[in-house]
Design a protein around this motif. Structure first.
Motif, PDB file in Angstrom:
ATOM      1  N   LEU A   6       0.857  -1.190   0.000  1.00  0.00           N
ATOM      2  CA  LEU A   6       0.000   0.000   0.000  1.00  0.00           C
ATOM      3  C   LEU A   6       0.893   1.241   0.000  1.00  0.00           C
ATOM      4  O   LEU A   6       1.690   1.433   0.919  1.00  0.00           O
ATOM      5  N   VAL A   7       0.751   2.075  -1.015  1.00  0.00           N
ATOM      6  CA  VAL A   7       1.503   3.328  -1.105  1.00  0.00           C
ATOM      7  C   VAL A   7       0.549   4.465  -0.780  1.00  0.00           C
ATOM      8  O   VAL A   7      -0.514   4.600  -1.405  1.00  0.00           O
ATOM      9  N   VAL A   8       0.925   5.292   0.199  1.00  0.00           N
ATOM     10  CA  VAL A   8       0.050   6.370   0.673  1.00  0.00           C
ATOM     11  C   VAL A   8       0.736   7.711   0.451  1.00  0.00           C
ATOM     12  O   VAL A   8       1.803   7.976   1.025  1.00  0.00           O
ATOM     13  N   ASP A   9       0.139   8.563  -0.411  1.00  0.00           N
ATOM     14  CA  ASP A   9       0.714   9.889  -0.704  1.00  0.00           C
ATOM     15  C   ASP A   9      -0.390  10.720  -1.337  1.00  0.00           C
ATOM     16  O   ASP A   9      -1.169  10.215  -2.162  1.00  0.00           O
ATOM     17  N   CYS A  42      -6.073  -0.940   5.331  1.00  0.00           N
ATOM     18  CA  CYS A  42      -5.386  -1.827   6.277  1.00  0.00           C
ATOM     19  C   CYS A  42      -6.378  -2.586   7.148  1.00  0.00           C
ATOM     20  O   CYS A  42      -6.164  -3.765   7.472  1.00  0.00           O
ATOM     21  N   ALA A  43      -7.470  -1.931   7.537  1.00  0.00           N
ATOM     22  CA  ALA A  43      -8.478  -2.589   8.378  1.00  0.00           C
ATOM     23  C   ALA A  43      -9.120  -3.762   7.662  1.00  0.00           C
ATOM     24  O   ALA A  43      -9.572  -4.718   8.303  1.00  0.00           O
ATOM     25  N   ARG A  44      -9.147  -3.703   6.333  1.00  0.00           N
ATOM     26  CA  ARG A  44      -9.717  -4.805   5.552  1.00  0.00           C
ATOM     27  C   ARG A  44      -8.668  -5.866   5.235  1.00  0.00           C
ATOM     28  O   ARG A  44      -8.931  -6.783   4.447  1.00  0.00           O
ATOM     29  N   ALA A  45      -7.495  -5.734   5.855  1.00  0.00           N
ATOM     30  CA  ALA A  45      -6.400  -6.710   5.682  1.00  0.00           C
ATOM     31  C   ALA A  45      -6.026  -6.882   4.220  1.00  0.00           C
ATOM     32  O   ALA A  45      -5.816  -7.993   3.738  1.00  0.00           O
ATOM     33  N   CYS A  47      -3.334  -5.443   2.653  1.00  0.00           N
ATOM     34  CA  CYS A  47      -1.946  -5.154   2.288  1.00  0.00           C
ATOM     35  C   CYS A  47      -0.990  -5.862   3.240  1.00  0.00           C
ATOM     36  O   CYS A  47      -1.354  -6.231   4.360  1.00  0.00           O
ATOM     37  N   ASP A  48       0.253  -6.042   2.765  1.00  0.00           N
ATOM     38  CA  ASP A  48       1.294  -6.684   3.561  1.00  0.00           C
ATOM     39  C   ASP A  48       2.272  -5.681   4.150  1.00  0.00           C
ATOM     40  O   ASP A  48       2.948  -5.986   5.137  1.00  0.00           O
ATOM     41  N   ILE A  49       2.384  -4.505   3.538  1.00  0.00           N
ATOM     42  CA  ILE A  49       3.326  -3.495   4.005  1.00  0.00           C
ATOM     43  C   ILE A  49       2.826  -2.126   3.540  1.00  0.00           C
ATOM     44  O   ILE A  49       2.150  -2.029   2.502  1.00  0.00           O
ATOM     45  N   VAL A  50       3.132  -1.080   4.307  1.00  0.00           N
ATOM     46  CA  VAL A  50       2.663   0.270   3.986  1.00  0.00           C
ATOM     47  C   VAL A  50       3.861   1.186   3.771  1.00  0.00           C
ATOM     48  O   VAL A  50       4.760   1.256   4.620  1.00  0.00           O
ATOM     49  N   LEU A  51       3.871   1.877   2.619  1.00  0.00           N
ATOM     50  CA  LEU A  51       4.835   2.951   2.361  1.00  0.00           C
ATOM     51  C   LEU A  51       4.075   4.256   2.533  1.00  0.00           C
ATOM     52  O   LEU A  51       3.130   4.539   1.790  1.00  0.00           O
ATOM     53  N   LEU A  52       4.492   5.055   3.508  1.00  0.00           N
ATOM     54  CA  LEU A  52       3.642   6.142   4.004  1.00  0.00           C
ATOM     55  C   LEU A  52       4.347   7.487   3.931  1.00  0.00           C
ATOM     56  O   LEU A  52       5.453   7.656   4.468  1.00  0.00           O
ATOM     57  N   ASP A  53       3.710   8.440   3.267  1.00  0.00           N
ATOM     58  CA  ASP A  53       4.214   9.815   3.259  1.00  0.00           C
ATOM     59  C   ASP A  53       3.775  10.512   4.550  1.00  0.00           C
ATOM     60  O   ASP A  53       2.783  10.116   5.169  1.00  0.00           O
ATOM     61  N   PRO A  78       3.908  -3.965   8.735  1.00  0.00           N
ATOM     62  CA  PRO A  78       5.095  -3.098   8.739  1.00  0.00           C
ATOM     63  C   PRO A  78       4.811  -1.774   8.033  1.00  0.00           C
ATOM     64  O   PRO A  78       4.108  -1.729   7.017  1.00  0.00           O
ATOM     65  N   VAL A  79       5.377  -0.703   8.576  1.00  0.00           N
ATOM     66  CA  VAL A  79       5.196   0.632   8.001  1.00  0.00           C
ATOM     67  C   VAL A  79       6.565   1.243   7.732  1.00  0.00           C
ATOM     68  O   VAL A  79       7.410   1.308   8.628  1.00  0.00           O
ATOM     69  N   ILE A  80       6.775   1.697   6.506  1.00  0.00           N
ATOM     70  CA  ILE A  80       7.978   2.461   6.155  1.00  0.00           C
ATOM     71  C   ILE A  80       7.529   3.873   5.825  1.00  0.00           C
ATOM     72  O   ILE A  80       6.728   4.084   4.908  1.00  0.00           O
ATOM     73  N   ILE A  81       8.026   4.837   6.571  1.00  0.00           N
ATOM     74  CA  ILE A  81       7.740   6.244   6.277  1.00  0.00           C
ATOM     75  C   ILE A  81       8.758   6.726   5.253  1.00  0.00           C
ATOM     76  O   ILE A  81       9.971   6.600   5.455  1.00  0.00           O
ATOM     77  N   ILE A  82       8.265   7.253   4.152  1.00  0.00           N
ATOM     78  CA  ILE A  82       9.129   7.802   3.100  1.00  0.00           C
ATOM     79  C   ILE A  82       8.752   9.265   2.919  1.00  0.00           C
ATOM     80  O   ILE A  82       7.623   9.584   2.522  1.00  0.00           O
ATOM     81  N   THR A  83       9.662  10.165   3.215  1.00  0.00           N
ATOM     82  CA  THR A  83       9.331  11.583   3.236  1.00  0.00           C
ATOM     83  C   THR A  83      10.537  12.447   2.904  1.00  0.00           C
ATOM     84  O   THR A  83      11.688  11.991   3.003  1.00  0.00           O
ATOM     85  N   ALA A  84      10.263  13.691   2.529  1.00  0.00           N
ATOM     86  CA  ALA A  84      11.336  14.651   2.276  1.00  0.00           C
ATOM     87  C   ALA A  84      11.887  15.211   3.580  1.00  0.00           C
ATOM     88  O   ALA A  84      12.957  15.841   3.585  1.00  0.00           O
ATOM     89  N   LEU A  85      11.206  15.013   4.692  1.00  0.00           N
ATOM     90  CA  LEU A  85      11.711  15.475   5.987  1.00  0.00           C
ATOM     91  C   LEU A  85      13.003  14.747   6.312  1.00  0.00           C
ATOM     92  O   LEU A  85      13.064  13.522   6.260  1.00  0.00           O
ATOM     93  N   ASP A  86      14.035  15.493   6.663  1.00  0.00           N
ATOM     94  CA  ASP A  86      15.338  14.858   6.839  1.00  0.00           C
ATOM     95  C   ASP A  86      16.040  15.223   8.143  1.00  0.00           C
ATOM     96  O   ASP A  86      17.221  14.937   8.322  1.00  0.00           O
ATOM     97  N   GLN A  87      15.315  15.829   9.076  1.00  0.00           N
ATOM     98  CA  GLN A  87      15.926  16.182  10.349  1.00  0.00           C
ATOM     99  C   GLN A  87      15.907  14.981  11.300  1.00  0.00           C
ATOM    100  O   GLN A  87      14.986  14.168  11.256  1.00  0.00           O
ATOM    101  N   PRO A  88      16.903  14.866  12.181  1.00  0.00           N
ATOM    102  CA  PRO A  88      16.894  13.767  13.161  1.00  0.00           C
ATOM    103  C   PRO A  88      15.612  13.717  13.978  1.00  0.00           C
ATOM    104  O   PRO A  88      15.116  12.640  14.308  1.00  0.00           O
TER     105      PRO A  88
END
Length: 457
Positions: A6-9, A42-45, A47-53, A78-88
């Motif tokens: 699942l790609v979310v943007d 996701c509630a409907r099951a 997807c296996d993984i989420v790429l999230l903006d 599993p959730v992977i956040i992919i974003t332009a935000l780059d601060q610690p």
């Protein structure tokens, strides 16, 4: 490895770009433009993984991630956040929201795919354990998930494998107060410590001198006792290729030097939680397997277990030309117990009889409750004469000492009848062996009960 991503943007161009990249790697891709839409998928099951903006109108990615991880139905995705935000601070916020990883745009294709494959592999393993451990509850409401949501990821045991003392001490200092940290400077000794130490996480420095750190990671993955132990790499900025190779051999996560202490703590907490969650699932699976083959009232094996294993025991005895005997045991006049003292009284008699039965047979003997007041004992390496002695021992243990009901409030005389049969030869099968023992049992009852009768065949 196929999986649904699942790609979310909220930006259509970003969705199309990631969809094209993932589809080219043979992933099944679905998209969502808002946080609420992502939660619904996701509630409907689905997807296996989420790429999230992160930056989205209404509900940002951090809040979406928090909601996914707080819901027992979606916590395991599993959730992977992919974003332009780059601060610690942004990275830390994402990890503390429950994200499994935080990648900063632009993300190299090879790094993204390696991370997706690694997390997908872990998720599918967890799915298998969850499905196999399911009993009568809904999976999403299992004890393991409820505990995982409440888990802080602290108070774990962490082993740091690093032959540079200054480096390992910095890592230990950063984790101090959250985790119990041990340090191993000898990579060859590390594998033994991991196997014997029951660590929640192993941190491995990729720049070990005179030793291949990835070989150590692969060895940890290959051992049964350490296969599920999370491994985190600490790498230099110029070691990206080695990090990707590490993800392929089963490394769970990585950090690039210089290590930011708060990010280290957040990533280790995530791994500790994942280890505990997996351990709970495996424990639930073991308990479910035991319940499937165990009689809940008496603790003996049940009929299903006996039927599954009896023929294999017979085949083994025949192939080795060894004796094998079976006892069918029935509690005399048990209906009177239920009629007089109720089913609670009957249950007490069954439990006490089972204790006496187990005390009368060996560890290698298979003691089972067939149902009601009927029991079977399968005795490998036992001929007819010895089987009869054992049957008499069981009978005497019951008749010699009265049974207590209601914690000693009543004393009850209980006797049993036993039929004995032994293996006749290679033509014998489980059904015929038990039939002969059953016929002998009925003869014992016809002759007055409280006695042992052996099959005359």
């Amino acid at each position: 490895m196929t999986a649904r991503i699942l790609v979310v943007d909220d930006i259509a161009a970003n969705l199309k770009l990631l969809e094209a990249r993932l589809t080219a790697e043979y992933f099944d891709v679905i998209t969502a433009a808002t946080g609420q839409e992502a939660l619904d998928v996701c509630a409907r099951a689905q997807c296996d993984i989420v790429l999230l903006d992160v930056m989205m109108p209404g509900m940002d990615g951090f809040e979406v991630c928090r909601r996914l991880k707080a819901d027992p139905q979606t916590h395991h995705i599993p959730v992977i956040i992919i974003t332009a935000l780059d601060q610690p601070s942004d990275r830390l916020q994402g990890l503390e929201a429950g994200a499994d990883d935080f990648l900063t745009k632009p993300v190299a294709d090879i790094a993204l795919m390696a991370r997706v494959r690694s997390l997908t592999r872990l998720k599918m393993l967890g799915d298998e354990l969850r499905l196999r451990a399911q009993t009568t509850r809904e999976i999403g409401m299992s004890d393991a998930l409820i505990a995982a949501i409440a888990d802080t990821g602290r108070d774990g045991r962490v082993l740091v494998v690093d032959d540079r003392e200054s480096s390992s001490e910095r890592i230990a200092l950063a984790l101090e107060g959250e985790q119990t940290v041990e340090i191993e400077g000898d990579p060859q000794e590390a594998l033994f410590r991991v196997a014997e130490g029951d660590f929640d996480v192993v941190i491995v420095a990729l720049s070990l001198e005179n030793y291949d750190a990835l070989r150590l990671c692969a060895q940890i993955r290959s051992l049964e006792r350490t296969r599920m132990t999370p491994v985190v790499l600490i790498a230099a900025p110029d070691q990206n290729a080695r990090v990707l190779r590490g993800l392929e051999v089963g490394v769970n996560d990585y950090l690039i030097r210089p290590v930011e202490p708060n990010e280290l703590k957040a990533r280790i907490r995530t791994q500790v939680k994942r280890r505990r969650y997996t351990d709970r699932l495996r424990s639930n699976l073991q308990n479910s397997m035991e319940l499937a083959v165990t009689d809940g009232l008496t603790g003996l094996h049940n009929r299903r277990y006996m039927e599954t294993h009896l023929q294999s025991l017979i085949d083994q005895a025949v192939s080795r030309d060894r004796p094998l005997s079976a006892l069918v045991v029935d509690i005399d006049y048990f209906k009177r117990v239920n009629d007089t003292y109720g089913h609670d009284g009957g249950d007490e008699v069954l439990r006490e009889f089972s204790r006496r039965l187990k005390a009368s047979v060996r560890g290698i003997d298979l003691a089972c409750r067939l149902g009601g007041e009927e029991f079977v004992v399968i005795m490998p390496e036992t001929d007819a004469a010895v089987a009869r002695v054992v049957a008499e021992r069981i009978r005497t243990k019951c008749s010699a000492t009265r049974f207590e009901l209601g914690r000693g409030a009543r004393l009850l005389d209980v006797t049993v009848s036993v039929g004995v049969a032994s293996l006749n030869g290679p033509q014998d099968e489980a059904a015929t062996l038990l039939k002969r023992a059953d016929v002998a049992l009925y003869k014992a009852k016809a002759e007055g009960r409280n006695r042992v009768v052996a099959d005359a065949a």
